[in-house]
Structure formats: structure tokens, C-alpha cells
Design an enzyme around this catalytic site. Structure first.
Site, PDB file in Angstrom:
ATOM      1  N   ASN A  27       0.767  -1.355   0.143  1.00  0.00           N
ATOM      2  CA  ASN A  27      -0.219  -0.057  -0.096  1.00  0.00           C
ATOM      3  C   ASN A  27       0.895   1.335  -0.114  1.00  0.00           C
ATOM      4  O   ASN A  27       1.466   1.683   1.087  1.00  0.00           O
ATOM      5  CB  ASN A  27      -0.852   0.068   1.168  1.00  0.00           C
ATOM      6  N   ARG A  80      -2.600  -2.054  -3.376  1.00  0.00           N
ATOM      7  CA  ARG A  80      -3.971  -1.184  -3.071  1.00  0.00           C
ATOM      8  C   ARG A  80      -4.102  -0.057  -3.704  1.00  0.00           C
ATOM      9  O   ARG A  80      -2.991   0.548  -3.736  1.00  0.00           O
ATOM     10  CB  ARG A  80      -3.903  -0.957  -1.435  1.00  0.00           C
ATOM     11  N   HIS A  97     -13.267   2.258   0.521  1.00  0.00           N
ATOM     12  CA  HIS A  97     -13.282   1.176   1.471  1.00  0.00           C
ATOM     13  C   HIS A  97     -13.822   0.016   0.908  1.00  0.00           C
ATOM     14  O   HIS A  97     -14.321  -0.904   1.690  1.00  0.00           O
ATOM     15  CB  HIS A  97     -14.027   1.579   2.675  1.00  0.00           C
ATOM     16  N   HIS A 134     -17.893   0.826   8.201  1.00  0.00           N
ATOM     17  CA  HIS A 134     -16.495   0.909   8.388  1.00  0.00           C
ATOM     18  C   HIS A 134     -16.011   2.136   9.052  1.00  0.00           C
ATOM     19  O   HIS A 134     -16.238   3.132   8.460  1.00  0.00           O
ATOM     20  CB  HIS A 134     -15.718   0.688   7.112  1.00  0.00           C
ATOM     21  N   ARG A 171     -12.147  14.540   8.620  1.00  0.00           N
ATOM     22  CA  ARG A 171     -13.365  15.016   7.484  1.00  0.00           C
ATOM     23  C   ARG A 171     -14.266  15.386   7.920  1.00  0.00           C
ATOM     24  O   ARG A 171     -15.248  14.523   8.710  1.00  0.00           O
ATOM     25  CB  ARG A 171     -12.979  13.987   6.394  1.00  0.00           C
ATOM     26  N   ILE A 197     -12.789   1.900  15.186  1.00  0.00           N
ATOM     27  CA  ILE A 197     -13.780   2.286  15.975  1.00  0.00           C
ATOM     28  C   ILE A 197     -14.863   1.379  15.971  1.00  0.00           C
ATOM     29  O   ILE A 197     -15.600   1.001  17.197  1.00  0.00           O
ATOM     30  CB  ILE A 197     -14.410   3.785  15.703  1.00  0.00           C
ATOM     31  N   GLU A 199     -14.832  -1.853  15.555  1.00  0.00           N
ATOM     32  CA  GLU A 199     -14.498  -3.078  16.241  1.00  0.00           C
ATOM     33  C   GLU A 199     -14.174  -3.033  17.806  1.00  0.00           C
ATOM     34  O   GLU A 199     -14.552  -3.895  18.397  1.00  0.00           O
ATOM     35  CB  GLU A 199     -13.040  -3.731  15.696  1.00  0.00           C
ATOM     36  N   GLU A 248      -8.116  -5.904   5.102  1.00  0.00           N
ATOM     37  CA  GLU A 248      -8.139  -5.645   3.773  1.00  0.00           C
ATOM     38  C   GLU A 248      -6.913  -6.184   3.011  1.00  0.00           C
ATOM     39  O   GLU A 248      -6.963  -6.350   1.792  1.00  0.00           O
ATOM     40  CB  GLU A 248      -7.911  -3.872   3.507  1.00  0.00           C
TER      41      GLU A 248
HETATM   42  P1  ADP Z   1      -7.628   4.038   9.668  1.00  0.00           P
HETATM   43  O1  ADP Z   1      -8.741   4.394   9.038  1.00  0.00           O
HETATM   44  O2  ADP Z   1      -6.596   5.059   9.875  1.00  0.00           O
HETATM   45  O3  ADP Z   1      -7.256   2.502   9.319  1.00  0.00           O
HETATM   46  P2  ADP Z   1      -8.236   2.643  12.056  1.00  0.00           P
HETATM   47  O4  ADP Z   1      -9.044   1.739  11.449  1.00  0.00           O
HETATM   48  O5  ADP Z   1      -7.197   1.970  12.456  1.00  0.00           O
HETATM   49  O6  ADP Z   1      -8.228   3.946  11.232  1.00  0.00           O
HETATM   50  O7  ADP Z   1      -9.307   3.299  13.351  1.00  0.00           O
HETATM   51  C1  ADP Z   1      -8.629   4.334  13.998  1.00  0.00           C
HETATM   52  C2  ADP Z   1      -9.454   4.690  15.055  1.00  0.00           C
HETATM   53  O8  ADP Z   1     -10.019   3.617  15.991  1.00  0.00           O
HETATM   54  C3  ADP Z   1      -9.078   5.711  15.810  1.00  0.00           C
HETATM   55  O9  ADP Z   1     -10.034   7.150  15.947  1.00  0.00           O
HETATM   56  C4  ADP Z   1      -8.800   5.213  17.316  1.00  0.00           C
HETATM   57  O10 ADP Z   1      -9.290   6.043  18.432  1.00  0.00           O
HETATM   58  C5  ADP Z   1     -10.028   4.212  17.241  1.00  0.00           C
HETATM   59  N1  ADP Z   1      -9.782   3.235  18.265  1.00  0.00           N
HETATM   60  C6  ADP Z   1      -8.916   2.197  18.203  1.00  0.00           C
HETATM   61  N2  ADP Z   1      -9.128   1.464  19.489  1.00  0.00           N
HETATM   62  C7  ADP Z   1     -10.190   1.963  20.075  1.00  0.00           C
HETATM   63  C8  ADP Z   1     -10.897   1.538  21.327  1.00  0.00           C
HETATM   64  N3  ADP Z   1     -10.298   0.632  22.112  1.00  0.00           N
HETATM   65  N4  ADP Z   1     -11.878   2.482  21.612  1.00  0.00           N
HETATM   66  C9  ADP Z   1     -12.407   3.564  20.747  1.00  0.00           C
HETATM   67  N5  ADP Z   1     -11.484   3.737  19.590  1.00  0.00           N
HETATM   68  C10 ADP Z   1     -10.722   3.236  19.443  1.00  0.00           C
END
Ligand code: ADP
Length: 396
Positions: A7, A88, A177, A205, A238, A328, A330, A382
Site C-alpha cells: 500500500n 492497493r 473502502h 467501516h 473530514r 472504532i 471493532e 483489507e
Molecule cells: P484508519 O482509517 O487509519 O485505518 P483505524 O481503522 O485504525 O483507522 O481506526 C482508528 C480509530 O480507531 C481511531 O479513532 C482510534 O481512536 C479508534 N480506536 C482504536 N481503538 C479504540 C478503542 N479501544 N476504543 C475506541 N476507539 C478506538
């Protein structure tokens, strides 16, 4: 079968090495700050970390260092030993309706789409060209974020601006996505034992970037991101959906310049713009300390998701599942609880103890006894999806 997934961005390359016979990742890493003095390369494999803190002038040197780290970790001797490399690509425009084996024609077509995603597609092209130079006869495959949404009907993807202008300039909703929406919905179909081509679902997502997808009979029929990843949900930085008049108004009397709008909407808005942080964990800490703007940001984030669930429920009709994924989606039980709260009349009803249970990190169902629609958490992958797509071309 060893497949490498790349990527490549304009100043970074994320990579992951898969052993496809076992469907598992054996190494992953990142080369960052390419072209700057503080560049850094890291690879994680066998529970060890392999690193370099050296200036990495360009993507070429970046891949040489990645190769060195692979060798040091014993996971790969040379890029030439791979069975395939999957790339990607963010934007496939209207040109790509499926993944593709890379050749000169495919590279030219990606180049023709640069205007739609200049920063992303230029970085991807640099990664592809460099990797091709150092990997001999290894086949390269490009997998696009936009492809999964190419099944949207025209009434869903067209913007209501003068038709000829939108046609001529390829201005339409593309969606992003796609690899994630596709992966988690396929996983959900397996989990629920429903044939994929019969699955009706709403996939959420929710990461730093966030989007929703309406899936009918295993196909994307609508999604919240548009021409660019800016439309739709409120994201880390955003704005998501906004009345376009806000922009002209702020330019005419809010002291903002047209040339700063891109930065304003993509980097200074969203959760960050409302409460000063785009990290959801941070927002929840601030909420615990009664920070009013953090509360507002969280409420706005959840409310926008709920509105899309309602809209896409109407679009899809009979729904099998809503699926949470991304950092977020998950991890954040508070967000899931707030989004699902009050949707019992839709058939969406979750069990609070299942929602809060952090011991199960895999595919899981959160329903209580009142639910008629499954609420699932499916961790996205992904990179595995790109590796799986790449493998399809190698077998052909
Ligand atoms: P990206 O779009 O950069 O791939 P991710 O899918 O890794 O992003 O998600 C990043 C977001 O997930 C951030 O806002 C982070 O705060 C949130 N996040 C990660 N772990 C937790 C958690 N345990 N509780 C709440 N939010 C979380």
C-alpha cells in the site's frame, strides 16, 4: 504461495507478507517519511521487530530496505521469490470494474485517473513501478478501493448537477473502502451461513476514515463516500456530508480562501474540528471529564451513522445484518450502544454484556433475544482480501 501486499503512498509504503496456503500473514511493516531525513523502516515478524533509522531517499531505496529486513527476519530472501504482489489502489475511476493484472495498458489507465485522487494514485504508481523493477517475472495485481461499488445503479451514484457536466468530467459517486466492505460482508455471510449472493447487509467501516455501504444480494447498491472520501459520515478529520453552500458562504464572508478548502474539509474538520482530537479513545477520556465539545462530537458521530442506517435500511429492504468494523467499529462499545439504541422497532437490538465483552476479538454477534436483524462485529482485513484477489490472477 507467498504474496506480498503493498500500500504505497506518496511518502510511505505499508507492506504485509502472506502465506496463502495457510491464509495467514507472516510479516508486516511500514516505511515512512520517504524523502525526508527522519525516514524509518520497520518490519515485524516471528514476534521480533526489525528496524532501520536511515535516510530513505525514494521508493526504490525503501523497497531495497524492505527486502533487507525480510532477509534479516528469514521470511523472504528476495522479491523475485514471491508468487505475486498485490497493490492497493484507492481510485479506479470508471475504468476499473474489477482487479487487474498489471501491464502497460493498466498502468496507463491508472495514470489517466490521477486527477481523481492525485496524492493517492501518484504514490501507488511509484510503488508499482519500483516494485516491478526489482521483482523479475513476479506477477503484479492492482486491487481498487472503488471497484466493489461499481455495481451501484446510476440513480444512486449520479449527483444532481447538469448531466452533461457530470458525464464529461466523470463527476459521480465512486465510494471507497470497497475492499473492507467486501471482506467483512463475505465473512458475515459465512458466519451467518447465508450464500453471499443472497446477503442483505449494511456495513459500517468506522476508522479514521469512515463509510457505510448498503449491500443487496451481495452487491454494493449505495455507499456514503462519493467522488472523493470526503462525503458521508463524520470522520476523524473530514466533515462528511455538508451543504455545499457552507463553502461559498465561508469564502465570501468567513475569511476562508478557496485554495484552503480542501485542507479545511479533509484535515481540519470532522471529530478533530469539533473537539480538537480525532482519536476516539481520547474523545471518550474527555467525555469522562465532562468536556462538552467532546460530548457533542461523539453525539454527532453516532447520530450521522444512525441516519445512514435508517436510509440504507429503506434502500436494502429486508435486512440480514448490520456489521461494525474498523478501529472504532471493532473496539468502541459505547459508540455501538449509542448507534443501536432505539432501533428495536427495526429489529436491531443488542445485548449489553455481549457488546462490552472484550475477551472475544474475532467475528461475533451482539444480538439479544428481541433482535430480528443480526448485529455483527467483523474485524476487517483489507490486506488479506488484496492477497486473495492477487492469488486469483496467479491461478488463472
Ligand atoms: P484508519 O482509517 O487509519 O485505518 P483505524 O481503522 O485504525 O483507522 O481506526 C482508528 C480509530 O480507531 C481511531 O479513532 C482510534 O481512536 C479508534 N480506536 C482504536 N481503538 C479504540 C478503542 N479501544 N476504543 C475506541 N476507539 C478506538
Amino acid at each position: 504461495m507467498k504474496i506480498l501486499v503493498l500500500n504505497s503512498g506518496s511518502s510511505s509504503i505499508k507492506f504485509q507478507l502472506f502465506l496463502m496456503d495457510e491464509n495467514k500473514s507472516i510479516a508486516s511493516g511500514l516505511i515512512e517519511q520517504i524523502g525526508q531525513d527522519n525516514s524509518h523502516a520497520i518490519l515485524k515478524a516471528n514476534g521480533e521487530v526489525y528496524e532501520r533509522f536511515v535516510p530513505i531517499k525514494d521508493h526504490n531505496i525503501g523497497l531495497e530496505i524492505m527486502n533487507e529486513l525480510f532477509r534479516e527476519s528469514g521470511t523472504l530472501h528476495d522479491l523475485k521469490d514471491l508468487d505475486g504482489i498485490g497493490h492497493r489502489i484507492v481510485h479506479g475511476g470508471e475504468t476499473f470494474k474489477s482487479s487487474a493484472l498489471v501491464n502497460d495498458d493498466v498502468i496507463k489507465k491508472i495514470e489517466n485517473n490521477i486527477a481523481l485522487a492525485p496524492l493517492h494514485n501518484l504514490g501507488h504508481l511509484a510503488g508499482i513501478k519500483t516494485a516491478m523493477k526489482s521483482s523479475g517475472d513476479v506477477p503484479h495485481v492492482v486491487v481498487f478501493d472503488t471497484v466493489f461499488h461499481q455495481t451501484m445503479p446510476e440513480y444512486a451514484y449520479r449527483y444532481a448537477i447538469p448531466y452533461e457536466i457530470s458525464k464529461k468530467n466523470h463527476v459521480r459517486r465512486y465510494g471507497f473502502h470497497g475492499t473492507s466492505h467486501n471482506y467483512v460482508s463475505q465473512e458475515a455471510a459465512k458466519f451467518l451461513n447465508i450464500p453471499y449472493e443472497k446477503l442483505n447487509a449494511i456495513t459500517l467501516h468506522l476508522g479514521n476514515g469512515a463509510s457505510v455501504c448498503a449491500i443487496k444480494n451481495g452487491k454494493s447498491v449505495d455507499t456514503s463516500m462519493g467522488l472523493s472520501p470526503l462525503e458521508g459520515l463524520i470522520m476523524g478529520t473530514r466533515s462528511g456530508d455538508i451543504d455545499p453552500a457552507v463553502l461559498t458562504y465561508l469564502i465570501s464572508c468567513g475569511g476562508l480562501k478557496a485554495e484552503d478548502m480542501d485542507d479545511f474539509l479533509n484535515k481540519k474538520s470532522g471529530l478533530f474540528g469539533i473537539c480538537g482530537t480525532n482519536d476516539m479513545r481520547n474523545i471518550e477520556e474527555k467525555i469522562a471529564q465532562n468536556d462538552e465539545l467532546a460530548k457533542l462530537a461523539f453525539e454527532m458521530f453516532c447520530y450521522r451513522i444512525k441516519k445512514y442506517i435508517g436510509a440504507y435500511y429503506a434502500v436494502v429492504g429486508k435486512l440480514d445484518a448490520i456489521i461494525f468494523t474498523g478501529g472504532i467499529g471493532e473496539n468502541d462499545q459505547g459508540m455501538r450502544e449509542k448507534v443501536c439504541n432505539g432501533l428495536k422497532h427495526f429489529g436491531i437490538s443488542i445485548d449489553n454484556s455481549l457488546n462490552k465483552d472484550r475477551s472475544n476479538r474475532g467475528n461475533r454477534c451482539l444480538d439479544d433475544n428481541n433482535a430480528t436483524i443480526k448485529t455483527l462485529v467483523i474485524p476487517t482485513n483489507e490486506e488479506l482480501m488484496i492477497a486473495t484477489e492477487t492469488l486469483k490472477f496467479i491461478k488463472k
